[in-house]
Scaffold this active site. Structure first.
Site, PDB file in Angstrom:
ATOM      1  N   ILE A  20       7.664  -5.132  -2.755  1.00  0.00           N
ATOM      2  CA  ILE A  20       7.083  -4.069  -3.582  1.00  0.00           C
ATOM      3  C   ILE A  20       8.095  -3.587  -4.616  1.00  0.00           C
ATOM      4  O   ILE A  20       7.754  -3.344  -5.777  1.00  0.00           O
ATOM      5  CB  ILE A  20       6.600  -2.911  -2.674  1.00  0.00           C
ATOM      6  CG1 ILE A  20       5.398  -3.372  -1.837  1.00  0.00           C
ATOM      7  CG2 ILE A  20       6.240  -1.686  -3.513  1.00  0.00           C
ATOM      8  CD1 ILE A  20       4.999  -2.396  -0.727  1.00  0.00           C
ATOM      9  N   ASP A  65      24.364   0.025   1.301  1.00  0.00           N
ATOM     10  CA  ASP A  65      23.416   0.343   2.368  1.00  0.00           C
ATOM     11  C   ASP A  65      22.938   1.781   2.149  1.00  0.00           C
ATOM     12  O   ASP A  65      23.774   2.700   2.068  1.00  0.00           O
ATOM     13  CB  ASP A  65      24.122   0.199   3.723  1.00  0.00           C
ATOM     14  CG  ASP A  65      23.160   0.267   4.896  1.00  0.00           C
ATOM     15  OD1 ASP A  65      22.266   1.134   4.885  1.00  0.00           O
ATOM     16  OD2 ASP A  65      23.302  -0.560   5.821  1.00  0.00           O
ATOM     17  N   TYR A 157       9.026   4.039  12.763  1.00  0.00           N
ATOM     18  CA  TYR A 157       8.583   3.790  11.385  1.00  0.00           C
ATOM     19  C   TYR A 157       7.538   4.829  10.976  1.00  0.00           C
ATOM     20  O   TYR A 157       7.639   5.432   9.897  1.00  0.00           O
ATOM     21  CB  TYR A 157       7.996   2.380  11.303  1.00  0.00           C
ATOM     22  CG  TYR A 157       7.528   1.947   9.939  1.00  0.00           C
ATOM     23  CD1 TYR A 157       8.426   1.451   8.995  1.00  0.00           C
ATOM     24  CD2 TYR A 157       6.179   1.991   9.594  1.00  0.00           C
ATOM     25  CE1 TYR A 157       7.990   1.021   7.745  1.00  0.00           C
ATOM     26  CE2 TYR A 157       5.736   1.570   8.354  1.00  0.00           C
ATOM     27  CZ  TYR A 157       6.642   1.088   7.429  1.00  0.00           C
ATOM     28  OH  TYR A 157       6.208   0.657   6.190  1.00  0.00           O
ATOM     29  N   TRP A 250     -11.761   4.994   7.287  1.00  0.00           N
ATOM     30  CA  TRP A 250     -12.737   4.861   8.390  1.00  0.00           C
ATOM     31  C   TRP A 250     -12.072   4.966   9.738  1.00  0.00           C
ATOM     32  O   TRP A 250     -10.856   5.075   9.804  1.00  0.00           O
ATOM     33  CB  TRP A 250     -13.559   3.579   8.260  1.00  0.00           C
ATOM     34  CG  TRP A 250     -12.875   2.263   8.439  1.00  0.00           C
ATOM     35  CD1 TRP A 250     -11.588   2.012   8.841  1.00  0.00           C
ATOM     36  CD2 TRP A 250     -13.450   0.970   8.194  1.00  0.00           C
ATOM     37  NE1 TRP A 250     -11.357   0.668   8.855  1.00  0.00           N
ATOM     38  CE2 TRP A 250     -12.456  -0.006   8.480  1.00  0.00           C
ATOM     39  CE3 TRP A 250     -14.728   0.539   7.764  1.00  0.00           C
ATOM     40  CZ2 TRP A 250     -12.701  -1.376   8.345  1.00  0.00           C
ATOM     41  CZ3 TRP A 250     -14.938  -0.819   7.644  1.00  0.00           C
ATOM     42  CH2 TRP A 250     -13.937  -1.757   7.919  1.00  0.00           C
TER      43      TRP A 250
HETATM   44  N1  LIG Z   1       4.613  -4.602   3.135  1.00  0.00           N
HETATM   45  C1  LIG Z   1       3.820  -3.691   3.658  1.00  0.00           C
HETATM   46  O1  LIG Z   1       2.765  -4.011   4.249  1.00  0.00           O
HETATM   47  C2  LIG Z   1       4.135  -2.229   3.497  1.00  0.00           C
HETATM   48  C3  LIG Z   1       3.136  -1.290   3.809  1.00  0.00           C
HETATM   49  C4  LIG Z   1       3.415   0.057   3.655  1.00  0.00           C
HETATM   50  C5  LIG Z   1       4.658   0.475   3.212  1.00  0.00           C
HETATM   51  N2  LIG Z   1       5.612  -0.461   2.912  1.00  0.00           N
HETATM   52  C6  LIG Z   1       6.900   0.047   2.458  1.00  0.00           C
HETATM   53  O2  LIG Z   1       7.193  -0.473   1.170  1.00  0.00           O
HETATM   54  C7  LIG Z   1       8.611  -0.550   1.009  1.00  0.00           C
HETATM   55  C8  LIG Z   1       8.972  -1.959   0.552  1.00  0.00           C
HETATM   56  O3  LIG Z   1       8.553  -2.848   1.575  1.00  0.00           O
HETATM   57  P1  LIG Z   1       8.384  -4.413   1.333  1.00  0.00           P
HETATM   58  O4  LIG Z   1       7.182  -4.839   2.110  1.00  0.00           O
HETATM   59  O5  LIG Z   1       8.491  -4.726  -0.100  1.00  0.00           O
HETATM   60  O6  LIG Z   1       9.655  -4.911   2.174  1.00  0.00           O
HETATM   61  P2  LIG Z   1      10.741  -6.040   1.904  1.00  0.00           P
HETATM   62  O7  LIG Z   1      11.359  -6.261   3.234  1.00  0.00           O
HETATM   63  O8  LIG Z   1      10.164  -7.186   1.152  1.00  0.00           O
HETATM   64  O9  LIG Z   1      11.783  -5.273   0.937  1.00  0.00           O
HETATM   65  C9  LIG Z   1      12.570  -4.217   1.405  1.00  0.00           C
HETATM   66  C10 LIG Z   1      13.806  -4.110   0.555  1.00  0.00           C
HETATM   67  O10 LIG Z   1      14.607  -3.031   1.074  1.00  0.00           O
HETATM   68  C11 LIG Z   1      15.948  -3.488   1.174  1.00  0.00           C
HETATM   69  N3  LIG Z   1      16.643  -2.788   2.244  1.00  0.00           N
HETATM   70  C12 LIG Z   1      16.336  -2.803   3.570  1.00  0.00           C
HETATM   71  N4  LIG Z   1      17.243  -2.094   4.253  1.00  0.00           N
HETATM   72  C13 LIG Z   1      18.144  -1.620   3.366  1.00  0.00           C
HETATM   73  C14 LIG Z   1      19.311  -0.832   3.472  1.00  0.00           C
HETATM   74  N5  LIG Z   1      19.744  -0.367   4.657  1.00  0.00           N
HETATM   75  N6  LIG Z   1      19.997  -0.540   2.347  1.00  0.00           N
HETATM   76  C15 LIG Z   1      19.588  -1.000   1.142  1.00  0.00           C
HETATM   77  N7  LIG Z   1      18.475  -1.746   0.976  1.00  0.00           N
HETATM   78  C16 LIG Z   1      17.772  -2.060   2.080  1.00  0.00           C
HETATM   79  C17 LIG Z   1      15.833  -4.984   1.484  1.00  0.00           C
HETATM   80  O11 LIG Z   1      17.035  -5.686   1.197  1.00  0.00           O
HETATM   81  C18 LIG Z   1      14.662  -5.388   0.595  1.00  0.00           C
HETATM   82  O12 LIG Z   1      15.094  -5.739  -0.702  1.00  0.00           O
HETATM   83  C19 LIG Z   1       9.228  -0.186   2.361  1.00  0.00           C
HETATM   84  O13 LIG Z   1       9.654   1.165   2.323  1.00  0.00           O
HETATM   85  C20 LIG Z   1       8.074  -0.363   3.319  1.00  0.00           C
HETATM   86  O14 LIG Z   1       8.198   0.454   4.454  1.00  0.00           O
HETATM   87  C21 LIG Z   1       5.387  -1.798   3.046  1.00  0.00           C
END
Ligand SMILES: NC(=O)c1ccc[n+]([C@@H]2O[C@H](COP(=O)([O-])OP(=O)(O)OC[C@H]3O[C@@H](n4cnc5c(N)ncnc54)[C@H](O)[C@@H]3O)[C@@H](O)[C@H]2O)c1
Length: 250
Positions: A20, A65, A157, A250
């Site tokens: 995202i 981080d 989470y 829903w």
């Molecule tokens: N994919 C889904 O279905 C979904 C649904 C709801 C919410 N989200 C949220 O969207 C956001 C992005 O998720 P995504 O699916 O793109 O995940 P992803 O795993 O593809 O990307 C996550 C990114 O965060 C970075 N990251 C993780 N831990 C880190 C840390 N400690 N320090 C710095 N960077 C860090 C990773 O390196 C990665 O680039 C997240 O917050 C996730 O919770 C995702």
């Protein structure tokens, strides 16, 4: 008509290396907005660099981080080297599947520290950049901050994401006098690395639980983020926008 985002201005995007966050980077680049990608030292940022080069926008990477508050403060501050900072999107996050009764303290902390502390630390650093001229912050929460996902044991989470939503409201109120808007977007199940590793039947089950019958594409999350960042949302602050294909309806 003025564009919704200011070309030549700069955004901080945490987790911008992939998923995202990378889709948000692409959406910003298409609008001429430069990006500082804040991501973990282990992250492969080549797709981020390629996206920004293709868009011809200013860009840099801060490898850190998000659990490290001092590192976040120093890294985010470097965004000012790219131009006037007006936007921030905090996407960095991790999931963790563990039944709550046996969850270790380390596993609880890993998820809460990345997903909630990390968002708070990023917002604090972004505040310092935006306080002079105002701006807009969007935090990526989740539908899991609104509802409990059937069949998915990820209490840390869900709790962290609910925290992100309410943290956003709190910051919105505190920072409104500074011209800083703070909102969140709560995606439903979205096709990224976080979900791509699921067995096909698991994602099929997620699709079946979603009224629209499928998972979101990352662009479908990025565009509502751009809306909240931009001038069309100029009176929107302290809110959360569900982007979930109707999952929570829903
Ligand atoms: N994919 C889904 O279905 C979904 C649904 C709801 C919410 N989200 C949220 O969207 C956001 C992005 O998720 P995504 O699916 O793109 O995940 P992803 O795993 O593809 O990307 C996550 C990114 O965060 C970075 N990251 C993780 N831990 C880190 C840390 N400690 N320090 C710095 N960077 C860090 C990773 O390196 C990665 O680039 C997240 O917050 C996730 O919770 C995702």
């Amino acid at each position: 008509m003025r564009p919704e985002l200011e070309p030549g201005h700069v955004a901080v995007v945490t987790g911008g290396a992939r998923g995202i966050g990378l889709a948000v980077v692409e959406a910003l680049g298409a609008r001429g907005v430069g990006v500082l990608c804040v991501d973990h030292p282990d992250a492969d940022t080549s797709a981020f660099v390629a996206a920004c080069e293709a868009a011809g926008v200013a860009h840099a990477v801060a490898s850190l981080d998000v659990r490290d508050r001092d590192a976040v403060r120093a890294g985010v501050a470097t965004a000012a080297d790219l131009g006037p900072v007006a936007y921030a999107v905090n996407c960095a996050g991790v999931d963790g599947l563990h039944p709550a009764s046996g969850m270790t303290a380390d596993e609880w902390r890993r998820v809460v520290q990345v997903d909630l502390d990390g968002v708070m630390f990023a917002c604090q650093a972004e505040h310092d950049l935006l306080a002079g001229r105002g701006g807009s912050i969007v935090n990526i929460a989740s539908m899991s901050g609104h509802v409990v996902n059937r069949g998915v044991t990820h209490a840390a989470y869900s709790a962290a994401k609910a925290g992100v939503i309410h943290l956003g409201r709190s910051l919105a109120v505190e920072w409104a006098p500074l011209g800083i808007r703070v909102n969140s977007v709560s995606p439903g199940y979205t096709m990224t690395a976080m979900t791509a590793t699921n067995p096909p039947e698991v994602n099929a089950g997620f699709a079946a639980q979603t009224p629209m019958g499928r998972l979101a594409e990352v662009e479908e999350v990025a565009e509502p983020v751009v809306f909240l960042l931009g001038r069309r949302a100029s009176f929107v602050t302290g809110t959360d926008l569900l982007v979930d294909g109707g999952f929570t309806a829903w």
